[in-house]
Design an enzyme around this catalytic site. Structure first.
Site, PDB file in Angstrom:
ATOM      1  N   ASP A  48      -9.003   3.902   3.497  1.00 22.94           N
ATOM      2  CA  ASP A  48      -7.897   4.864   3.625  1.00 22.94           C
ATOM      3  C   ASP A  48      -7.044   4.845   2.362  1.00 22.94           C
ATOM      4  O   ASP A  48      -5.833   4.609   2.395  1.00 22.94           O
ATOM      5  CB  ASP A  48      -7.038   4.519   4.846  1.00 22.94           C
ATOM      6  CG  ASP A  48      -6.109   5.674   5.252  1.00 22.94           C
ATOM      7  OD1 ASP A  48      -6.159   6.739   4.622  1.00 22.94           O
ATOM      8  OD2 ASP A  48      -5.331   5.491   6.205  1.00 22.94           O
TER       9      ASP A  48
ATOM     10  N   TRP B 139       6.748  -8.748   2.541  1.00 26.06           N
ATOM     11  CA  TRP B 139       7.220  -7.515   1.913  1.00 26.06           C
ATOM     12  C   TRP B 139       6.701  -7.481   0.481  1.00 26.06           C
ATOM     13  O   TRP B 139       6.810  -8.462  -0.262  1.00 26.06           O
ATOM     14  CB  TRP B 139       8.745  -7.460   1.906  1.00 26.06           C
ATOM     15  CG  TRP B 139       9.264  -6.256   1.189  1.00 26.06           C
ATOM     16  CD1 TRP B 139       9.692  -6.186  -0.116  1.00 26.06           C
ATOM     17  CD2 TRP B 139       9.357  -4.939   1.707  1.00 26.06           C
ATOM     18  NE1 TRP B 139      10.067  -4.909  -0.437  1.00 26.06           N
ATOM     19  CE2 TRP B 139       9.876  -4.122   0.667  1.00 26.06           C
ATOM     20  CE3 TRP B 139       9.071  -4.370   2.941  1.00 26.06           C
ATOM     21  CZ2 TRP B 139      10.106  -2.759   0.844  1.00 26.06           C
ATOM     22  CZ3 TRP B 139       9.296  -3.016   3.120  1.00 26.06           C
ATOM     23  CH2 TRP B 139       9.803  -2.217   2.085  1.00 26.06           C
ATOM     24  N   ILE B 140       6.086  -6.359   0.077  1.00 29.27           N
ATOM     25  CA  ILE B 140       5.552  -6.206  -1.275  1.00 29.27           C
ATOM     26  C   ILE B 140       6.549  -5.417  -2.112  1.00 29.27           C
ATOM     27  O   ILE B 140       6.741  -4.213  -1.895  1.00 29.27           O
ATOM     28  CB  ILE B 140       4.183  -5.495  -1.263  1.00 29.27           C
ATOM     29  CG1 ILE B 140       3.184  -6.249  -0.377  1.00 29.27           C
ATOM     30  CG2 ILE B 140       3.659  -5.342  -2.692  1.00 29.27           C
ATOM     31  CD1 ILE B 140       2.828  -7.631  -0.854  1.00 29.27           C
TER      32      ILE B 140
END
Length: 283
Positions: free
Chosen positions: A189, A84-85
């Site tokens: 992207d 998780w960032i």
């Protein structure tokens, strides 16, 4: 999902927080009994094997580049688990843009052997073919512009007359875009939701759609949804000079690809910008 996480990591999920779905994948923030927090994506999703492919692309970026990306803890066709960032959302300051410019200029100056990649990838839940090719013009024409126009038209979202105009542009594409000095690895992207910041730095880039191509297609994409602006381009240009002609027609030609991705996915309001670029090009 709890059972799948436990089988993959050997840790029990003590909490699961639903997040928005991603191309048919269920997305959760999970707390683990060892104290870690992870991101979990579970499929099969719109494109079979997308979870595993995303994990493979993140691993490629981690192995080949200095871009900050989440660590992949588990990747299988229907399950992806990453770190998780912790973040404060997308880029919102000149400092964020300057740091992004440093990261992308370093990425783009790394010489790659050919256009395409060693395997096909995906963008927005759609297949993205990457046959290794020696000509950028041919690669962009056949495997980006015409490929995505075919998908959008096949889904009934790109009108026939517009599809015909894209063929006219494809036939003359060498009049509009150039071969780069060398192929470059691209994230692929970079809309604002895929760039996470913390403090004044880029904390991570996520959800890649990697391939090797001309840096200009990546730079163009950052303008389509205003990911970056003048501070980014000033900083990037100081590190990797840009042809001023890029900002006239070429930028719009390259943005036909992400626009056609959005036409294929959503139709509607994304068709007029495609028509406007074809008009600019005289097609």
């Amino acid at each position: 999902m709890s059972k799948a996480v436990e089988q993959a990591l050997g840790c029990r999920a003590t909490s699961l927080q639903p997040l928005s779905r991603s191309w048919g994948l269920k997305v959760m923030r999970a707390g683990l009994d060892d104290g870690r927090t992870v991101l979990v994506k579970q499929g099969p999703g719109d494109l079979p094997g997308h979870a595993g492919l995303e994990g493979w692309m993140l691993d490629e970026l981690a192995r080949e580049t200095a871009l900050p990306v989440p660590d992949v803890l588990h990747a299988s066709p229907d399950l992806l688990v990453t770190d998780w960032i912790d973040n404060e959302g997308g880029p919102s300051s000149p400092a964020h843009e300057r740091h992004a410019a440093e990261l992308l200029a370093a990425l783009h100056t790394m010489r790659q052997p050919s256009f395409g990649y060693s395997r096909d990838t995906a963008i927005g839940g759609l297949a993205q073919p990457n046959p290794e090719t020696t000509s950028w013009v041919a690669f962009f024409r056949d495997h980006r512009l015409v490929h995505m126009a075919d998908i959008a038209h096949g889904r009934g979202r790109l009108p026939g007359p517009v599809r015909t105009r894209i063929d006219r542009l494809a036939d003359r594409l060498a009049d509009y875009i150039d071969e780069p000095a060398h192929p470059s690895l691209l994230h692929g992207d970079l809309w604002g939701g895929n760039v996470l910041v913390r403090g004044e730095r880029i904390a991570a880039v996520i959800d890649p759609a990697i391939s090797c191509g001309h840096p200009e297609i990546e730079l163009a994409f950052t303008t389509l949804f205003a990911t970056f602006g003048r501070p980014f381009f000033d900083a990037y240009g100081a590190l990797a000079p840009l042809d001023k002609e890029f900002f006239t027609l070429r930028l719009h030609i390259y943005n036909l690809y992400p626009l056609l991705v959005h036409v294929a996915l959503f139709g509607g309001s994304y068709v007029p910008p495609v028509e406007a670029t074809l008009e600019r090009a005289g097609c």
